[in-house]
Write a protein that holds these residues in place. Structure first.
Motif, PDB file in Angstrom:
ATOM      1  N   TYR A   1       0.825  -1.208   0.000  1.00 55.73           N
ATOM      2  CA  TYR A   1       0.000   0.000   0.000  1.00 55.73           C
ATOM      3  C   TYR A   1       0.864   1.265   0.000  1.00 55.73           C
ATOM      4  O   TYR A   1       0.488   2.280  -0.585  1.00 55.73           O
ATOM      5  CB  TYR A   1      -0.973  -0.017   1.178  1.00 55.73           C
TER       6      TYR A   1
ATOM      7  N   GLU B   1      -2.227  -9.785   0.247  1.00 56.66           N
ATOM      8  CA  GLU B   1      -3.186  -9.565   1.327  1.00 56.66           C
ATOM      9  C   GLU B   1      -3.103 -10.737   2.308  1.00 56.66           C
ATOM     10  O   GLU B   1      -3.687 -11.800   2.081  1.00 56.66           O
ATOM     11  CB  GLU B   1      -4.597  -9.431   0.758  1.00 56.66           C
TER      12      GLU B   1
ATOM     13  N   CYS C   1      -3.376  -4.434  -4.221  1.00 54.06           N
ATOM     14  CA  CYS C   1      -4.176  -3.783  -3.212  1.00 54.06           C
ATOM     15  C   CYS C   1      -5.667  -4.097  -3.374  1.00 54.06           C
ATOM     16  O   CYS C   1      -6.524  -3.221  -3.225  1.00 54.06           O
ATOM     17  CB  CYS C   1      -3.985  -2.290  -3.306  1.00 54.06           C
TER      18      CYS C   1
ATOM     19  N   GLY D   1      -7.490  -5.674  -1.369  1.00 56.00           N
ATOM     20  CA  GLY D   1      -8.161  -5.666  -0.079  1.00 56.00           C
ATOM     21  C   GLY D   1      -8.948  -4.412   0.203  1.00 56.00           C
ATOM     22  O   GLY D   1      -9.855  -4.418   1.027  1.00 56.00           O
ATOM     23  N   SER D   2      -8.611  -3.336  -0.484  1.00 55.83           N
ATOM     24  CA  SER D   2      -9.362  -2.090  -0.283  1.00 55.83           C
ATOM     25  C   SER D   2     -10.074  -1.677  -1.569  1.00 55.83           C
ATOM     26  O   SER D   2     -10.382  -0.502  -1.774  1.00 55.83           O
ATOM     27  CB  SER D   2      -8.422  -0.970   0.177  1.00 55.83           C
ATOM     28  N   GLY D   3     -10.305  -2.660  -2.433  1.00 57.04           N
ATOM     29  CA  GLY D   3     -11.079  -2.388  -3.638  1.00 57.04           C
ATOM     30  C   GLY D   3     -10.275  -1.828  -4.793  1.00 57.04           C
ATOM     31  O   GLY D   3     -10.860  -1.387  -5.795  1.00 57.04           O
TER      32      GLY D   3
ATOM     33  N   ASP E   1      -6.325  -3.382   8.397  1.00 55.17           N
ATOM     34  CA  ASP E   1      -6.877  -2.066   8.067  1.00 55.17           C
ATOM     35  C   ASP E   1      -5.897  -0.956   8.447  1.00 55.17           C
ATOM     36  O   ASP E   1      -5.652  -0.035   7.659  1.00 55.17           O
ATOM     37  CB  ASP E   1      -8.211  -1.869   8.791  1.00 55.17           C
TER      38      ASP E   1
ATOM     39  N   ARG F   1      -2.770  -0.910   6.128  1.00 58.25           N
ATOM     40  CA  ARG F   1      -3.033  -0.215   4.855  1.00 58.25           C
ATOM     41  C   ARG F   1      -3.035   1.305   5.035  1.00 58.25           C
ATOM     42  O   ARG F   1      -2.366   2.042   4.294  1.00 58.25           O
ATOM     43  CB  ARG F   1      -4.386  -0.657   4.297  1.00 58.25           C
ATOM     44  N   LYS F   2      -3.803   1.758   6.011  1.00 56.52           N
ATOM     45  CA  LYS F   2      -4.000   3.205   6.170  1.00 56.52           C
ATOM     46  C   LYS F   2      -2.757   3.915   6.708  1.00 56.52           C
ATOM     47  O   LYS F   2      -2.457   5.038   6.301  1.00 56.52           O
ATOM     48  CB  LYS F   2      -5.207   3.457   7.081  1.00 56.52           C
TER      49      LYS F   2
ATOM     50  N   LYS G   1      -0.223   4.383   3.864  1.00 58.16           N
ATOM     51  CA  LYS G   1      -0.649   5.469   2.981  1.00 58.16           C
ATOM     52  C   LYS G   1      -0.360   6.831   3.605  1.00 58.16           C
ATOM     53  O   LYS G   1       0.168   7.746   2.944  1.00 58.16           O
ATOM     54  CB  LYS G   1      -2.148   5.320   2.702  1.00 58.16           C
TER      55      LYS G   1
ATOM     56  N   TYR H   1      -7.243   7.896  13.289  1.00 54.27           N
ATOM     57  CA  TYR H   1      -7.674   6.523  13.033  1.00 54.27           C
ATOM     58  C   TYR H   1      -8.802   6.081  13.962  1.00 54.27           C
ATOM     59  O   TYR H   1      -8.744   6.285  15.175  1.00 54.27           O
ATOM     60  CB  TYR H   1      -6.495   5.574  13.200  1.00 54.27           C
TER      61      TYR H   1
ATOM     62  N   TYR I   1     -10.592  -0.498  13.769  1.00 50.18           N
ATOM     63  CA  TYR I   1     -11.538  -1.323  13.012  1.00 50.18           C
ATOM     64  C   TYR I   1     -11.000  -2.749  12.926  1.00 50.18           C
ATOM     65  O   TYR I   1      -9.830  -2.960  12.593  1.00 50.18           O
ATOM     66  CB  TYR I   1     -11.703  -0.737  11.609  1.00 50.18           C
TER      67      TYR I   1
END
Length: 558
Positions: free
Chosen positions: A141, A168, A193, A195-197, A440, A443-444, A447, A467, A470
């Motif tokens: 990511y 993933e 990537c 996993g996040s669409g 989650d 990934r975030k 980024k 954040y 989640y």
């Protein structure tokens, strides 16, 4: 008269010539000492990198040549000789520079030769503007975000111990274990990537973007001050900016010297190689007995997968209920009952203290602390993980078991960032430092760190990471999501009947009169968004009875 004048001028030149030569010697000495100090600094850097490489090669079991060891000894000798020159130069401020000038010139020549030799020992040092160490979810990511931010070819390298491009990881305990070969998840299907669409980052994607994937490469030594990484094979990598994305490693029973824990057909699930070995064993031991050690994420997901693969499954964990870090007793009772209805046996409140093996070294039995022995053809252990921070001990500030970062994932060392499992970062919502182990966040955080790196380079402003915790899981026909914080008192709502064809239930966590977290099993995308929103807004509650009556519909009002 003119003759007398010329004689005076000539005599003066004769008298002052040595003084002028002395002045030139002093100037040359001062200039040469500056050169000497610069070369010495460079030599020290090369020496430290060679010593890093030396220790890495010892770690890898390779031997160093005598020539390199002699070179390191000579470097120490030269440093001592230069210290003597500096000391003598201070004793007689003027003449010492004259008499020592020749010696300094010789040392400059000698240092240059030693530098050339040292660099030859190092061979080709691979340098990159950005390096990501670790090739898991966060690395993939981060690479995508670097590309979005305008990465130039050749600027970024990902160094990974695994032999495949980032993927993933959650798939390994879910779709990868699907007994239907046509339906089972296999690479390249689940490279990041997706996993996040997003689009899958296949190995060719990295090549097209000029990102170097350095796979099958373990970093064993790090010197952050020198901006240097050294691999087990002795390769040297230099960086300007480093992202630490080393993730976590599983806790093994062999770490605690559990008897027989090194038997064959005992598995841990963290990497693709682990999953491949488990799948092969599932094929070999079809319709056998499987014992799952642990009642957390891995335990619940692998137990479901082994059951679907027609194994006789038993779960063993020491806690009074499954997933105790998140589930309340009421929630756990539902999942335990659901699993038991699927034929899975659950043994709580005890631990494995040893394993029996047959003549081939394959596990055949699990010895429990309460005296029971369970038959087993396959054992899967999921008792937790620990962040991979050992490489950076003593070089970076730590907190709560991870590498301490700020809201931009900057560490205590300039130019070094940490993301994913290894990062302990400030959660603005709760005004405290936390470390989060979940895909989650991996990934975030990756980024956000890349955005912070580019913002720092361009002088742009960026808001701190904000954040909302989640977590989610999918087993059998079940699928749950959780948002926020699981602290305070809980309020359970709706159907908890394990025989229900499509069970839907949830729980709110309430602290200081506000909702701080929410869990939902069997929710629709819209309902899951609703519990996420209410968990972030933290609405105050006036009437708990009304909340219990409204249940999920309360969250949908926001």
């Amino acid at each position: 008269m003119a003759s007398s004048f010329n004689f005076v001028i000539g005599s003066a030149k004769f008298i002052f010539a040595p003084i002028e030569r002395c002045l030139n010697c002093k100037r040359n000495f001062d200039e040469n000492m500056k050169v000497l100090q610069k070369l010495l600094k460079e030599l020290n850097t090369v020496k430290e990198v060679i010593e890093l490489r030396l220790s890495a090669e010892i770690h890898g079991g390779t031997m160093q040549t005598e020539e390199v060891k002699n070179w390191l000894d000579d470097v120490q000798r030269i440093k001592t000789e230069i210290e003597i020159i500096e000391r003598k130069a201070k004793e007689k401020k003027f003449l010492s520079r004259v008499f020592l000038g020749k010696m300094v010139e010789e040392k400059v020549v000698e240092l240059k030769a030693f530098l050339r030799k040292g660099k030859a020992f190092l061979g080709m040092v691979k340098s990159f503007k950005y390096i990501i160490v670790g090739g898991g979810v966060a690395a993939g990511y981060a690479a995508r975000e670097f590309d979005r931010q305008g990465l130039k070819p050749g600027q970024l390298a990902i160094i990974s111990k695994e032999a495949v491009a980032p993927y993933e990881r959650p798939t390994l305990s879910k779709g990868y274990l699907n007994p239907n070969p046509k339906a089972a998840a296999r690479l390249p299907e689940f490279h990041v990537c997706v996993g996040s669409g997003g689009d899958r980052l296949l190995p060719d994607w990295y090549k097209e973007k000029g990102i170097q994937l350095i796979l099958g490469t373990e970093i064993v030594k790090v010197n952050l001050a020198l901006k240097t990484l050294v691999s087990a094979a002795g390769e040297i990598f230099k960086f300007q900016t480093l992202i630490i994305a080393t993730g976590s490693t599983v806790i093994r029973l062999t770490d605690f010297q559990v008897e027989g824990a090194d038997a064959k057909n005992m598995f841990y699930l963290r990497e693709l190689e682990d999953a491949d070995k488990l799948v092969e064993s599932i094929k070999m031991k079809k319709y056998g007995k499987a014992v799952i050690i642990g009642g957390g994420y891995i335990g619940l997901e692998v137990a479901a997968a082994m059951s679907i693969n027609d194994f006789d499954v038993t779960m063993v964990y020491p806690d009074p209920w499954c997933m105790p870090r998140l589930f309340t007793p009421t929630m756990a009772a539902f999942y335990e009952s659901y699993y038991e209805n699927k034929g899975i046996k659950i043994i709580k409140g005890t631990v494995s203290v040893g394993f029996n093996a047959n003549a081939n070294g394959e596990v055949k039995g699990v010895k429990l602390k309460d005296g029971r022995v369970l038959e087993a053809d396959i054992v899967v252990v999921g008792v937790g993980a620990r962040p991979l921070t050992a490489l950076f001990k003593g070089q970076l500030e730590e907190d709560k078991g991870g590498i301490k970062t700020d809201g931009f994932f900057k560490t205590s060392m300039p130019g070094v960032y940490a993301v994913g499992d290894v990062a302990t970062f400030p959660i603005k919502l709760y005004n405290e430092m936390r470390r989060v182990e979940h895909v989650d966040h991996a990934r975030k955080s990756a980024k956000h760190a890349v955005k912070a790196i580019k913002a720092n380079e361009t002088g742009k402003e960026l808001e701190e990471y904000d954040y909302l915790p989640y977590f989610y899981s999918r087993t059998f026909e079940l699928s749950w999501q959780f948002y926020g914080d699981n602290v305070g008192e809980t309020l359970f709502f709706r159907d908890d009947n394990p025989l229900s064809p499509k069970p839907k239930f949830g729980s709110y966590w309430i602290k200081d009169g506000k909702i701080v977290g929410a869990f939902l099993e069997g929710g629709t995308p819209e309902e899951n968004k609703a519990i996420a929103k209410v968990s972030r807004l933290n609405p105050p509650l006036e009437n708990l009875d009304q909340l219990k009556k409204e249940g999920l519909s309360f969250a949908s009002k926001f």
